[in-house]
Design a protein around this motif. Structure first.
Motif, PDB file in Angstrom:
ATOM      1  N   PHE A 267     -32.570  -9.085   7.445  1.00 30.22           N
ATOM      2  CA  PHE A 267     -33.030  -7.841   7.452  1.00 30.22           C
ATOM      3  C   PHE A 267     -33.296  -8.075   6.227  1.00 30.22           C
ATOM      4  O   PHE A 267     -32.454  -7.783   5.514  1.00 30.22           O
ATOM      5  CB  PHE A 267     -32.552  -6.199   7.886  1.00 30.22           C
ATOM      6  N   GLN A 268     -34.377  -6.608   5.550  1.00 32.61           N
ATOM      7  CA  GLN A 268     -34.258  -6.529   3.726  1.00 32.61           C
ATOM      8  C   GLN A 268     -33.092  -5.840   3.345  1.00 32.61           C
ATOM      9  O   GLN A 268     -33.032  -6.763   2.241  1.00 32.61           O
ATOM     10  CB  GLN A 268     -35.804  -4.978   3.895  1.00 32.61           C
ATOM     11  N   ASP A 269     -32.059  -5.476   3.769  1.00 33.68           N
ATOM     12  CA  ASP A 269     -31.194  -4.924   2.893  1.00 33.68           C
ATOM     13  C   ASP A 269     -29.560  -5.326   3.729  1.00 33.68           C
ATOM     14  O   ASP A 269     -28.938  -5.016   3.078  1.00 33.68           O
ATOM     15  CB  ASP A 269     -31.121  -3.086   2.541  1.00 33.68           C
TER      16      ASP A 269
ATOM     17  N   GLY B 275     -27.132  -8.033  -4.015  1.00 29.56           N
ATOM     18  CA  GLY B 275     -27.859  -9.411  -3.530  1.00 29.56           C
ATOM     19  C   GLY B 275     -26.840 -10.068  -2.767  1.00 29.56           C
ATOM     20  O   GLY B 275     -26.877 -10.697  -2.191  1.00 29.56           O
ATOM     21  N   MET B 276     -25.892  -9.452  -3.051  1.00 29.66           N
ATOM     22  CA  MET B 276     -25.098  -9.842  -2.500  1.00 29.66           C
ATOM     23  C   MET B 276     -24.366 -10.041  -0.827  1.00 29.66           C
ATOM     24  O   MET B 276     -24.386 -10.454   0.115  1.00 29.66           O
ATOM     25  CB  MET B 276     -23.564 -10.151  -3.080  1.00 29.66           C
ATOM     26  N   ARG B 277     -24.572  -8.904  -0.741  1.00 28.70           N
ATOM     27  CA  ARG B 277     -24.679  -7.774   1.028  1.00 28.70           C
ATOM     28  C   ARG B 277     -26.265  -8.998   1.111  1.00 28.70           C
ATOM     29  O   ARG B 277     -25.916  -8.865   2.324  1.00 28.70           O
ATOM     30  CB  ARG B 277     -25.528  -6.524   1.165  1.00 28.70           C
TER      31      ARG B 277
ATOM     32  N   GLU C 149     -38.292 -10.306   4.207  1.00 33.09           N
ATOM     33  CA  GLU C 149     -37.609 -10.342   1.809  1.00 33.09           C
ATOM     34  C   GLU C 149     -36.955 -11.379   1.802  1.00 33.09           C
ATOM     35  O   GLU C 149     -35.705 -10.021   1.039  1.00 33.09           O
ATOM     36  CB  GLU C 149     -38.080  -8.762   1.563  1.00 33.09           C
ATOM     37  N   PRO C 150     -36.177 -12.164   1.727  1.00 30.28           N
ATOM     38  CA  PRO C 150     -34.910 -12.469   1.527  1.00 30.28           C
ATOM     39  C   PRO C 150     -34.376 -12.666  -0.057  1.00 30.28           C
ATOM     40  O   PRO C 150     -33.623 -13.082  -0.455  1.00 30.28           O
ATOM     41  CB  PRO C 150     -34.960 -14.444   2.285  1.00 30.28           C
ATOM     42  N   THR C 151     -35.462 -12.878  -0.737  1.00 30.63           N
ATOM     43  CA  THR C 151     -35.209 -12.839  -2.479  1.00 30.63           C
ATOM     44  C   THR C 151     -35.809 -11.590  -2.682  1.00 30.63           C
ATOM     45  O   THR C 151     -35.167 -11.894  -4.154  1.00 30.63           O
ATOM     46  CB  THR C 151     -36.233 -14.290  -2.778  1.00 30.63           C
ATOM     47  N   SER C 152     -36.058 -10.552  -2.247  1.00 31.25           N
ATOM     48  CA  SER C 152     -36.270  -9.436  -3.034  1.00 31.25           C
ATOM     49  C   SER C 152     -35.374  -8.956  -4.116  1.00 31.25           C
ATOM     50  O   SER C 152     -34.283  -9.124  -2.776  1.00 31.25           O
ATOM     51  CB  SER C 152     -37.076  -8.669  -2.008  1.00 31.25           C
ATOM     52  N   GLY C 153     -35.111  -7.994  -5.239  1.00 29.51           N
ATOM     53  CA  GLY C 153     -34.099  -8.550  -5.470  1.00 29.51           C
ATOM     54  C   GLY C 153     -33.037  -9.168  -6.031  1.00 29.51           C
ATOM     55  O   GLY C 153     -31.630  -8.665  -6.528  1.00 29.51           O
TER      56      GLY C 153
END
Lengths: 275, 236
Positions: free
Chosen positions: A90-92, A147-149, A169-173
């Motif tokens: 998931f996104q976050d 990012g670690m989460r 969104e695996p790379t966002s943030g």
């Protein structure tokens, strides 16, 4: 259940919530055993499409086929069996806040098998090592960076070696190094599991060029492009070219003029800044 | 609520979750309940003594306090306190899980969110509410002893003798029946409000979770009082 790599076929989809239509006339096939990237601007319906592929929302019209199965026509029990074969980032990250990373990654194994958590831990540590988090197995999600989460969320998605991996969104943030690491991990998954179908929702062009075999571009509520990365690179469609070349649509008139603030507002702002 | 109760028997891994929730709902409410019960009993002792002494009936103080607590104040006040402490926490926790995709993550892992989140909370409430009510009753009676006997000089033997002769099993069982009904009300309302926080029309995101938490406590308290009136009219 389906053998081999799973295609995802979208047939005349109309997606939305209540009376709001987010996407319409969506028809495309995301090929099995490949990495497909769903691309589009922010708020363009990428996550909405992903939620429908996951069966978390029902389409207003149209059908979604996973490995040849119309997912919304399947009996509930069959659909749940099918969904067990999906890994989702998931996104976050969507890690459960009350569980450690190890418990999060091993959760589905713990809930669905008779294995004790101690028995599952070996596999969990292996999955965490794939994303470089084996030393954080006993940390809680709120003790880690975003990012670690996200990386831990990917480890959880991979826990059961699913034939279908969906990433929002695996790379966002992520910083460039971690983003590249995430891309490398998805490529490694494709190498290791040739039958794994990977779908990544993104607007990260660098990631797109790194990993995509197939690209689906969403724009103005429908499909603007569906094809291979090479075809996309060679396109002369004006919108796609602007998107790929990162060219602004237009400079907003207000920003171009950079208007003066009203005197009353300027005075109040100056007074506050000098306080 | 029914789905939550049904899911209670669907899995084999529920006991650990129930024990964890018993700790959250029960053990962590212990001091709050003890404090409220002690002061409730002490106030009852003071008020009761000065009222009964006008009629020369101060010897009935033990019976007054015990019956008030066991039949009425114990179950109601304990439930309202737990609704404020643990019910709000249930709604907030589940609400946050809803808006941060954690419940969707459970769904796609084929883990029934009702079985994982709601059932253990309902089961733990059904176990802990009667225990907390019993704790409230006992500490309240001791609170009444402190104000009536130690502070106002009433005879301690008479205090407990009146309790012994006036409280019957029907009174005790009535209090426990109430606490079980209140447990169902608080846990199901709180879980419901959190679970559907994303569908609220009065806010989105964290605002929705805040409103869900408020609704959980307010609705629980109102329904506790309504249910108390209905149950009392049947039990008396």
């Amino acid at each position: 259940m389906t053998q081999g790599a799973w295609d995802i076929r979208l047939e005349n989809l109309k997606l939305g919530y209540g009376d709001t239509v987010v996407l319409h006339d969506v028809a495309a096939t995301l090929p099995g055993g490949k990495i497909s990237v769903i691309l589009g601007g922010s708020g363009g319906g990428k996550t909405t499409l992903l939620r429908h592929i996951l069966g978390l929302s029902r389409p207003l019209a149209g059908k979604i086929y996973l490995g040849g199965h119309d997912i919304f026509a399947l009996p509930d029990k069959e659909f749940r069996r099918l969904r067990r074969s999906m890994g989702v980032l998931f996104q976050d990250g969507a890690l459960l806040g009350g569980l450690t990373l190890a418990e999060n990654v091993g959760l589905s194994l713990y809930e669905h098998t008779n294995l004790r958590f101690d028995d599952i831990r070996g596999l969990v540590l292996h999955k965490l090592s794939l994303v470089g988090l084996e030393d954080f197995a006993d940390y809680y999600p709120n003790q880690l960076s975003g990012g670690m989460r996200k990386r831990a969320g990917l480890a959880r998605a991979l826990a059961t070696d699913p034939p279908l991996l969906l990433c929002d969104e695996p790379t966002s943030g992520l910083d460039p190094i971690n983003a590249a690491q995430m891309d490398a991990l998805l490529l490694a998954m494709r190498e290791q599991y040739p039958d794994m179908t990977i779908v990544s929702v993104s607007h990260d062009l660098a990631s797109l060029y790194n990993i995509a075999d197939h690209v689906l571009v969403l724009n103005s509520g429908t499909v603007a492009f569906s094809g291979s990365l090479e075809e996309l690179k060679n396109t002369d469609d004006p919108f796609l070219r602007r998107f790929l070349d990162r060219k602004a649509d237009r400079v907003p008139a207000a920003a171009a003029r950079n208007p003066e603030l009203a005197p009353k507002v300027r005075a109040a702002l100056d007074a506050w800044l000098s306080r | 609520m029914l789905a939550g109760l049904k899911a209670l028997f669907s899995g084999t891994k529920q006991l650990r979750k129930i024990f964890r929730q018993m700790y959250v709902i029960g053990a962590r409410s212990f001091f709050l309940i003890a404090l409220i019960a002690a002061f409730t009993g002490m106030v009852l002792g003071l008020q009761g003594y000065y009222t009964l002494v006008k009629f020369g009936a101060e010897g009935m103080l033990g019976a007054l306090i015990a019956l008030s607590l066991i039949m009425e104040l114990g179950p109601v006040l304990a439930a309202i306190m737990v609704a404020g402490r643990a019910g709000s926490a249930m709604a907030a926790e589940i609400g946050v899980m809803r808006i941060s995709d954690q419940i969707d993550a459970l769904t796609v892992m084929d883990i029934d969110p009702l079985g994982y989140l709601v059932s253990p909370r309902i089961a733990a409430s059904l176990i802990t509410f009667p225990l907390l009510t019993a704790l409230f009753d006992v500490i309240g009676i001791l609170g009444g002893y402190v104000s009536g006997v130690i502070m106002l000089g009433m005879n301690g033997g008479v205090y407990f003798y009146r309790i012994d002769t006036s409280v019957v099993w029907h009174d005790v069982s009535g209090g426990f029946i109430k606490s079980l009904v209140f447990a169902l009300i608080v846990s199901s309302i709180s879980c419901f409000q959190g679970y559907f926080a994303h569908m609220r029309r009065d806010g989105v995101g964290p605002v929705a979770v805040g409103n869900a938490t408020t609704s959980a406590v307010v609705t629980s308290c109102i329904l506790i009082l309504v249910a108390d009136y209905i149950l009392t009219s049947f039990l008396l």
